[in-house]
Design an enzyme around this catalytic site. Structure first.
Site, PDB file in Angstrom:
ATOM      1  N   HIS A 632     -27.855  -4.712 -39.554  1.00  0.00           N
ATOM      2  CA  HIS A 632     -28.808  -4.410 -38.462  1.00  0.00           C
ATOM      3  C   HIS A 632     -29.617  -4.358 -39.771  1.00  0.00           C
ATOM      4  O   HIS A 632     -31.591  -4.071 -39.091  1.00  0.00           O
ATOM      5  CB  HIS A 632     -28.808  -3.686 -37.408  1.00  0.00           C
ATOM      6  CG  HIS A 632     -28.789  -1.832 -37.756  1.00  0.00           C
ATOM      7  ND1 HIS A 632     -27.619  -1.265 -38.464  1.00  0.00           N
ATOM      8  CD2 HIS A 632     -29.911  -1.052 -38.231  1.00  0.00           C
ATOM      9  CE1 HIS A 632     -27.808   0.140 -38.286  1.00  0.00           C
ATOM     10  NE2 HIS A 632     -29.225   0.335 -38.180  1.00  0.00           N
ATOM     11  N   ASP A 680     -21.093  -4.269 -37.962  1.00  0.00           N
ATOM     12  CA  ASP A 680     -23.022  -4.013 -38.983  1.00  0.00           C
ATOM     13  C   ASP A 680     -22.040  -3.717 -39.801  1.00  0.00           C
ATOM     14  O   ASP A 680     -22.199  -2.094 -41.085  1.00  0.00           O
ATOM     15  CB  ASP A 680     -22.883  -2.508 -37.463  1.00  0.00           C
ATOM     16  CG  ASP A 680     -24.474  -2.819 -38.611  1.00  0.00           C
ATOM     17  OD1 ASP A 680     -25.751  -3.745 -38.539  1.00  0.00           O
ATOM     18  OD2 ASP A 680     -24.863  -1.424 -37.692  1.00  0.00           O
ATOM     19  N   SER A 776     -29.724   4.746 -41.615  1.00  0.00           N
ATOM     20  CA  SER A 776     -29.186   3.744 -41.453  1.00  0.00           C
ATOM     21  C   SER A 776     -28.585   2.725 -43.070  1.00  0.00           C
ATOM     22  O   SER A 776     -29.299   2.489 -43.751  1.00  0.00           O
ATOM     23  CB  SER A 776     -29.924   1.998 -40.649  1.00  0.00           C
ATOM     24  OG  SER A 776     -29.611   2.737 -39.163  1.00  0.00           O
TER      25      SER A 776
HETATM   26  C1  4AZ Z   1     -30.721   4.429 -36.624  1.00  0.00           C
HETATM   27  O1  4AZ Z   1     -31.881   4.298 -35.725  1.00  0.00           O
HETATM   28  C2  4AZ Z   1     -30.230   5.664 -35.769  1.00  0.00           C
HETATM   29  N1  4AZ Z   1     -28.006   8.987 -34.503  1.00  0.00           N
HETATM   30  C3  4AZ Z   1     -28.880   5.091 -37.162  1.00  0.00           C
HETATM   31  C4  4AZ Z   1     -28.250   6.347 -37.040  1.00  0.00           C
HETATM   32  C5  4AZ Z   1     -28.144   7.006 -35.653  1.00  0.00           C
HETATM   33  C6  4AZ Z   1     -29.012   6.844 -34.961  1.00  0.00           C
HETATM   34  C7  4AZ Z   1     -30.114   6.208 -35.062  1.00  0.00           C
HETATM   35  C8  4AZ Z   1     -27.014   8.151 -35.111  1.00  0.00           C
HETATM   36  O2  4AZ Z   1     -31.311   3.948 -38.134  1.00  0.00           O
END
Ligand code: 4AZ
Length: 829
Positions: A632, A680, A776
């Protein structure tokens, strides 16, 4: 007229549709240069003595010399001025490629000859009409010219005209020229009549089909190479033999190569282009690409498919009309690059069927996407009607590597299915799924929803017992399959989607399918330790190992499946785990939401990915030149281009990386679903491998064994520079770490509902410790007790908010992607 011409083409085809083999060898100065012949040294002749010497600087000579000087000055000034204007014009020029269909002119074979009177006449007419449209528009100041590139027949009748438009906007300095505006001016000039209710309208004197108008911004290089006189390796092909394969081969050992192959069939047919092999530099089509267009000019919105990396498996594509453009670009070839392909002329196929299924339940036949096994073209529409002989029997559909789910408010990316008036969206999977319709009369319509050609679809059909879809004594998987109850909770993914392994107790019998493999002492030692003897079943002692088996040090072959360096000792002598180079336990063990500052060098596989200079996502080092991250992070046309990305390795405080490399290539998993975040995962190849000298600060993390089960309650670490609170608006400058717990999959499913077997949950149910935006793609690292190695168990993917009680973080389950990773990073094996 058309027939006469096709006969003559028939004869000519064998001579002009032949293998093209362009060998470009850049070896400047290989041929010995010829020396100019020496002038014979002549003996000095006595010069004639002039009796009377006229003065050179007389008035007449002065005037002549001055005039010559003035002339040279004027010519030089004029040339410089012309060059300057040309240069600035081309720097500020914008090119648009387009096409439309003229319905009131019949196609003549002479239109294929660009020098013919007929082509020049129709081209002039079209250019005059386009000139009138734009010189009387709001863009008249910028409009320069239109050039008709092709006039062809087509399956809807009339003429299909392909053209370029050139605009010049002085001092544009990187501004973009409004593409939609240029297209709107042309479309708005077509006057359609409400009374006629057709899409054909009047454009000056021309009858133009409104629905056929396509216009996109194009590249200057494409403009020059498609209309220029220097055609290089570009060719035009006219083909009308239905059962012939016309070969198309191009190769170069060095130098640059840009070829446009225009393929045209007789009207009423389609083109099928099959690629056998492609040799190019894999760089996400930034420089090298093979692009197949559903038009005769490189018009962006008509792209059927793009190949951006070397390929050796046969893929074929079908046009929606009787023409196709294949563009091969390899502008910086430094080794062999080229394509081996062929094309065919094929008839249009209807995509509809009525099937009466049998009374006996089970799968009995197949339906497929149009032109199977070719990729199917966009804009397709298929209808199938199924009828079962009894009202107690419904229709079962077994989708191969594909699945359909109820359509949400968003559109469908890979097929839009209407089944008995219910809407579903299709998506590609790595396993089969079964969809059952509890009705004896089923009406199915498939509409292609992808802009590009899509992968071929194969669906088996048959009848099933509506009141009892799965036989007694079997379990019904989420994927629709029925598996014997005995196979539930046995540690083997019999359902393809692991639903048979959900809601199981955590205790596994010592000799079940997966656990016995971990006991090196039991497997392949010549003694059946498990009751059913499965610990000895896949061993072939003394038999030569083949490509499906792995040879251990003591001459025992074991089933190869992930044996080498998978973290499990599969060979009795442990030789399968020797010499594996991923991260041994980190010597600096001290070590987000609810996290703490890490120690410098504590997470040597942690990477910060910067997009146009700003931290955007995390990633993990898995080898000298490959990183693993989340798909993503690269969703969308700008983010999927590797050029703006840099990878920062060996970094503690943001901006102080020990090593920074641009990204050469981004490989997003082909089944990544941007709506559900399924699959993902993405691989990134660095442009520059990190130097061995930095191995104290940069170390790869181990990939888990394929299919490795995780244990709920196990403690792991999530790390990243993401936000420390959900409400923060920027990430942390110092790398953060938080200890989280792996959560039971059943609990994870009951929390979120839409958890697939490619996901796992980790966090603390009380909240507070979690990943958040900016983390992420980063690692969820778990330390293996048996050897102290760090394993990349998860990749930060998504979650409901950050650190909220009862909403753990969701991670990509890396153990499900081991073969996929090895496909791109074989050096990990
Ligand atoms: C994000 O937006 C994201 N709490 C990554 C991890 C989590 C929430 C959002 C998990 O990249």
């Amino acid at each position: 007229m058309e027939n006469q011409d096709s006969d003559s083409r028939l004869d000519c085809c064998s001579s002009f549709i032949s293998n093209i083999s362009v060998q470009v060898v850049s070896a400047p100065g290989k041929l010995p240069g010829r020396r100019p012949p020496r002038k014979p040294i002549s003996r000095a002749k006595p010069k004639k003595q002039l009796n009377k010497k006229a003065p050179f600087w007389n008035v007449q000579n002065k005037i002549i010399l001055f005039t010559v000087f003035l002339f040279i000055l004027a010519v030089t000034a004029w040339t410089l001025l012309w060059l300057y204007i040309r240069e600035t014009e081309s720097r500020d020029a914008f090119y648009f490629a387009g096409m439309f269909r003229i319905t009131n002119i019949e196609f003549l074979p002479e239109y294929r000859q660009k020098e013919s009177r007929e082509f020049l006449s129709v081209a002039r007419t079209v250019q005059q009409v386009i000139n009138l449209v734009y010189t009387t528009s709001a863009f008249s100041r910028f409009y320069r010219q239109s050039v008709v590139a092709d006039v062809s027949s087509n399956n809807k009748g009339g003429l299909l005209v392909h053209f370029w438009l050139v605009f010049v906007m002085p001092h544009a300095k990187g501004h973009v020229f409004c593409e939609d505006c240029v297209a709107a001016i042309l479309k708005d000039s077509i006057q359609t009549s409400v009374v006629n209710r057709t899409s054909v309208g009047k454009l000056q004197g021309l009858a133009v089909d409104m629905d056929s108008v396509v216009l996109n911004a194009g590249l200057r290089s494409d403009y020059s190479s498609t209309i220029g006189s220097d055609k290089g390796c570009s060719r035009d092909f006219y083909a009308d033999h239905l059962s012939l394969r016309y070969p198309l081969e191009v190769s170069t050992t060095s130098g640059r190569l840009t070829c446009h192959f225009k393929l045209v069939a007789t009207a009423g047919h389609l083109i099928r282009f099959s690629v056998e092999s492609v040799q190019i530099e894999a760089d996400n089509c930034v420089t090298d690409s093979l692009t197949i267009y559903d038009s005769l000019l490189p018009i962006r919105s008509t792209v059927l498919y793009r190949i951006c990396e070397p390929a050796r498996t046969l893929k074929s594509f079908v046009s929606t009309n009787n023409l196709m453009l294949v563009t091969f670009k390899s502008p910086q070839a430094w080794r062999l690059s080229g394509i081996r392909a062929y094309f065919e002329v094929i008839p249009e196929q209807k995509c509809e069927n009525t099937v009466l299924v049998k009374e006996i339940t089970g799968f009995e036949g197949k339906i497929s996407s149009p032109y199977y096994p070719s990729y199917y073209p966009p804009k397709c529409k298929c209808t199938w009607k199924f009828q079962s002989p009894l009202s107690t029997l419904g229709i079962a559909l077994k989708f191969h590597n594909y699945s359909i789910t109820k359509k949400s408010v968003r559109g469908c990316d890979h097929g839009w299915w209407e089944i008995n008036e219910h809407m579903y969206c299709g998506s590609y999977m790595d396993h089969q799924t079964i969809f059952r319709v509890p009705s004896s009369l089923v009406h199915i319509q498939l509409q292609c929803s992808s802009r590009l050609s899509d992968k071929p679809l194969l669906v088996e059909y048959g009848s099933y017992n509506i009141s009892q879809p799965c036989p007694v004594g079997s379990f019904r998987c989420s994927s629709g399959f029925c598996v014997p109850l005995a196979q539930r909770c046995d540690g083997v993914n019999d359902c393809f989607d692991e639903s048979d392994e959900l809601f199981c107790g955590t205790l596994q019998p010592a000799c079940n399918a997966s656990s016995f493999r971990r006991h090196s002492a039991l497997t392949c030692d010549g003694f059946p330790d498990c009751e059913d003897g499965r610990d000895e079943r896949d061993c072939t002692r003394g038999i030569p190992c083949n490509n499906r088996t792995f040879k251990c040090g003591n001459d025992v072959c074991i089933r190869k499946q992930n044996a080498k360096c998978d973290g499990n000792v599969d060979c009795p002598d442990g030789s399968d785990e020797e010499g594996c180079s991923c991260s041994s336990s980190s010597p600096t063990l001290h070590r987000i939401i609810g996290g703490t500052d890490t120690r410098e060098g504590g997470w040597p596989w942690q990477v910060s990915l910067h997009f146009v200079g700003s931290a955007y996502c995390g990633a993990s080092v898995i080898s000298r030149e490959w990183l693993l991250s989340a798909a993503h992070c690269f969703h969308g046309s700008r983010l999927s281009d590797p050029t703006p990305w840099t990878a920062h390795l060996g970094m503690y405080v943001q901006g102080s990386a020990k090593f920074v490399s641009p990204v050469r290539r981004i490989v997003v998993h082909e089944y990544y679903n941007s709506q559900t975040f399924d699959y993902d995962i993405a691989l990134l190849q660095l442009r520059v491998a990190w130097p061995e000298a930095l191995k104290q600060l940069i170390q790869p993390i181990c990939i888990p064994p394929a299919g490795q089960k995780v244990h709920s309650g196990e403690k792991c670490w999530v790390t990243g520079w993401g936000r420390r609170h959900e409400a923060d608006n920027k990430g942390s400058p110092v790398l953060q770490q938080a200890e989280v717990e792996l959560i039971d999959q059943t609990l994870c499913v009951s929390t979120y509902g839409i958890i697939t077997s490619r996901m796992l949950c980790a966090g603390v149910m009380s909240g507070k410790k979690d990943a958040c935006r900016g983390d992420s793609g980063g690692p969820l690292s778990c330390r293996r007790k048996s050897d102290g190695k760090w394993i990349l168990t998860g990749i930060v993917s998504w979650g409901h908010g950050c650190g909220r009680p009862n909403f753990p973080g969701v991670y990509t389950r890396v153990s499900n992607f081991v073969p996929w990773i090895h496909k791109y990073v074989p050096s990990l094996l």
